[in-house]
Design a protein around this motif. Sequence first.
Motif, PDB file in Angstrom:
ATOM      1  N   ARG A   1       0.880  -1.173   0.000  1.00 49.99           N
ATOM      2  CA  ARG A   1       0.000   0.000   0.000  1.00 49.99           C
ATOM      3  C   ARG A   1       0.905   1.207   0.000  1.00 49.99           C
ATOM      4  O   ARG A   1       1.537   1.518   1.014  1.00 49.99           O
TER       5      ARG A   1
ATOM      6  N   SER B   1      -8.380   2.968  -0.837  1.00 52.42           N
ATOM      7  CA  SER B   1      -9.062   1.683  -0.705  1.00 52.42           C
ATOM      8  C   SER B   1     -10.488   2.010  -0.297  1.00 52.42           C
ATOM      9  O   SER B   1     -10.836   2.049   0.885  1.00 52.42           O
TER      10      SER B   1
ATOM     11  N   CYS C   1     -12.163  -4.367  -1.719  1.00 52.89           N
ATOM     12  CA  CYS C   1     -12.511  -3.617  -2.930  1.00 52.89           C
ATOM     13  C   CYS C   1     -12.923  -4.570  -4.056  1.00 52.89           C
ATOM     14  O   CYS C   1     -13.929  -4.354  -4.744  1.00 52.89           O
TER      15      CYS C   1
ATOM     16  N   CYS D   1      -6.919  -0.130  -6.319  1.00 51.86           N
ATOM     17  CA  CYS D   1      -6.799  -1.042  -5.185  1.00 51.86           C
ATOM     18  C   CYS D   1      -7.212  -2.465  -5.575  1.00 51.86           C
ATOM     19  O   CYS D   1      -8.254  -2.680  -6.193  1.00 51.86           O
TER      20      CYS D   1
ATOM     21  N   CYS E   1      -7.249  -4.911  -3.059  1.00 54.17           N
ATOM     22  CA  CYS E   1      -7.477  -5.621  -1.798  1.00 54.17           C
ATOM     23  C   CYS E   1      -8.792  -6.407  -1.886  1.00 54.17           C
ATOM     24  O   CYS E   1      -9.655  -6.121  -2.710  1.00 54.17           O
TER      25      CYS E   1
HETATM   26 ZN    ZN Z   1      -9.096  -1.758  -1.273  1.00 56.33          ZN
END
Ligand code: ZN
Length: 865
Positions: A290, A302, A343, A338, A340
């Motif tokens: 990140r 995010s 997301c 993002c 992750c």
């Molecule tokens: Zn994210």
Amino acid sequence: MQANGTRVVTPSAEAQVTVADTTSGFGVAQGNRAEATILLPARPGPVEQYAAQEIVEHIEKVSGVRLSIKNETGNETTAPGEQRFISVGLTRAFQRAMEQGAIRARKWPANPRFDALTSTLRNAVKEGPLAQFPANGYLVRTVGDTLFLVGRDDNGNPLQDTVSAGTLFAAYEWIEKQLGVRWVWPGELGTHVPRASRVISGRWDVQSRPPLLSTQMTLTIGRTLFSSIEGGYTPEQRKLVEQNEAAWYRRNRFARAINLNYGGHAFEDYWDRFGATHPEYFNLLPDGKRRPSINSRVIGMSVANPGFQKQVIEDWKKERSAERPWINAVENDTSGLCVCAECIAWDVPDPELEVPWEHRLEYARRAFEANERLWHRYLGSLSDRYARYMLAIQHLARETDPQATVLGYGYLNYRKPPLATKLNSNIVVGIIPEAPAPLSYLWPLNKKASQDFENEWKGWDKSGVSLYLRPNYLLSGHEQPLVFPHQVAKYFQTAYKHGLIATNYDSLTSMWSTQGPNLYVAARLHWRPDWPVEKILDEYYSLFGPAAREVRNYFEFWENHSEKRGEEVVEQLAGPYLPHTRDLVLKWGHFYRVASLIFTPTEFATAERHLTAAKAAARGDEAALRRVAFLEAGLKDAQLVARASAIEMKLEQSGDTDSMSRIVTAIDDHRKEVVKAFPHALNLDVAAFNENKSWDRSIYRAMSQAHGAQKLPVEGWTLRWDPEQRGAQDQWYRQPGNAADWHAIEIAKPWEKQEIGRKWKAEHQTDYDGWAWYRVKFKVDEKRRGQQLSLLFGAVDESATVYVNGREVGVRKFATSNDWRTPFFIEVNDALKFGQENELVVRVEDKSGDGGIWKPVWLIERRAG
Ligand SMILES: [Zn+2]
């Protein structure tokens, strides 16, 4: 133009009553005699006062008659009789007419999209005859021998677009339709005023409001970004231009009842604030980190992260105000990045994605690892992710404010409409039209781009959000004749037909003489959104009187050409790498550098013929001739800039700085004359803001007194520090001493910004200030023997003593505050060796701040006299 003496019934989108019979009514001015008086309240507000002045001024322009203004005393008991009045603002006379039922304010039809956003706004009028009027709402009504012009006004500067100015808009509505005045560009020359020996009031029954909630074309004159630039205006000229533009802007009725100016990108300081404490707020890149991928200001967020969302709400709660009640949720100026799990779980399969949806992360990761700039395109459209994010923010905010409104963008890889997420009208989304994907630039806008836009806009409209148009395309084209009024209208009207509530155009660059049709169409649509573009262009061209047809030919020629070259550029960009096109043509601030790729001498010659024909047609009509001359002034400037672009593109190879300095000097000379005759032909500040990116005007100006410039190498110099100031005594200019004491340096930037300077700082914990010696070798051609040669230094920070072949040839003392950045000449002729190597040594003395030779050096022949 709207001729005087027609009956106009305009069914507006708001379905207000708008009937204006301009053929009857009472006399206002006749011959050289006033037949009516302007009536103002006893203590008029600033908007009322200004509206009255505007009416007086425009009636005088049309008829030559100046009406007098009478303030009510406040003690009147009866309606003013005997006399004819134009009652401006909340006069007693108006209030009495309301009380007696002679005027009734009608009920405003509900407008769900507007009402949802305005119900909580500041300045809601609670009482009085205009209690129900929306911001900028107004009424124009003839009753007997009185014409009432009144509306909802704030008590503020009438020229400021956030000030509700209903009375002023009533006045402009009347001036436009009754008098036939049009404000095509700022100043007298751009104003169409039909002369008339008789002015009448008309029979009016109009109650209306602006067709959009908020309208804006960001003014560039006087804007901080550009005002630090010395574009060439004198202070008086700049003031005049600013005043005229502000008046033009308001006469075209730009107004903001809601504030969309939240500065865009909302989280540019988040990395500094939370990078260390809350990395989970930020984009997880495919490398598992990140972190910012470009710089900390444009880091992606995010957006599915609940902690991040809570932080957004916390910030809003602290910062919200009556002027800025909404939550700015606009992602930083970046695509969604993002990857992750939170997301990714929010995304909805994009049917247009070029790779299988379930493998998109692998593709993205591979592209990321291969350093592909657009690696994130494999993520597909992230619009549902961003839609859910806006909903989540709104949901949290509703705990504080049940009508919480969220501001977002439809942009980059969340530009397509969401597919599965239902939104609501308290989510306000700005859509930014772009060149066809994947170009994502301002220009060219072609058929494909406008089709994409239409689909995207309609899709967002269906999602339930409130939409505003946030175009950047007026920024493109520098001051060149990039003409595209039909595209401007198409984008606007597509949006208007499908839920447009507001606009925010970046920017009104004010190149009125070369791009006038774009700007007038853009402005005019804000008040006449459903007018055919041809009707607006008719107004524009009729300003040129007998030359209207020829001027139309002129701009249509440029419009066809702009469109054709635009399509070609799109094709070229799909092909092999073309550095100039790809790197420059699509960035608005660099357009001037490639102008000659779009506009060649052939087109300029054709354009000149069109204007010659226009002049012939305008013969005998002074005003029309001046207006054609205004266009000519712009055309000549465009021609010079395009020529400069052609020279500059070859400059690296040709080294022809003489031609470059001549053309830049010619442009500056031309502009000095233009601004005197036609202060609004070009925006000199915006022009210089762009051009100064690569044109070093002070050096080119110096060079214009010389010729035969031979640029000395920029690299290949050496430098020796001299903290004890021994070099002069020890004659380092003749006996440099130990080669190990001399370190490589270049002269394109100060020593602090180079390896050697950073090394000094690392060793001494401070930047170097003091004496330092520069050395370089250069050859002088035998052919230059007999010329009066000088060295031209681009800039030295601060003082310099110059030696050639061991002889001191000149000193430049740091004497005035600008000397660290201005060019200077040192005569060197007697010290030179022709047909062989020469050695130049410069002792620099720097007392503070950056130091060194930080711009190039030329050997040049100075012109006599
Ligand atoms: Zn994210």
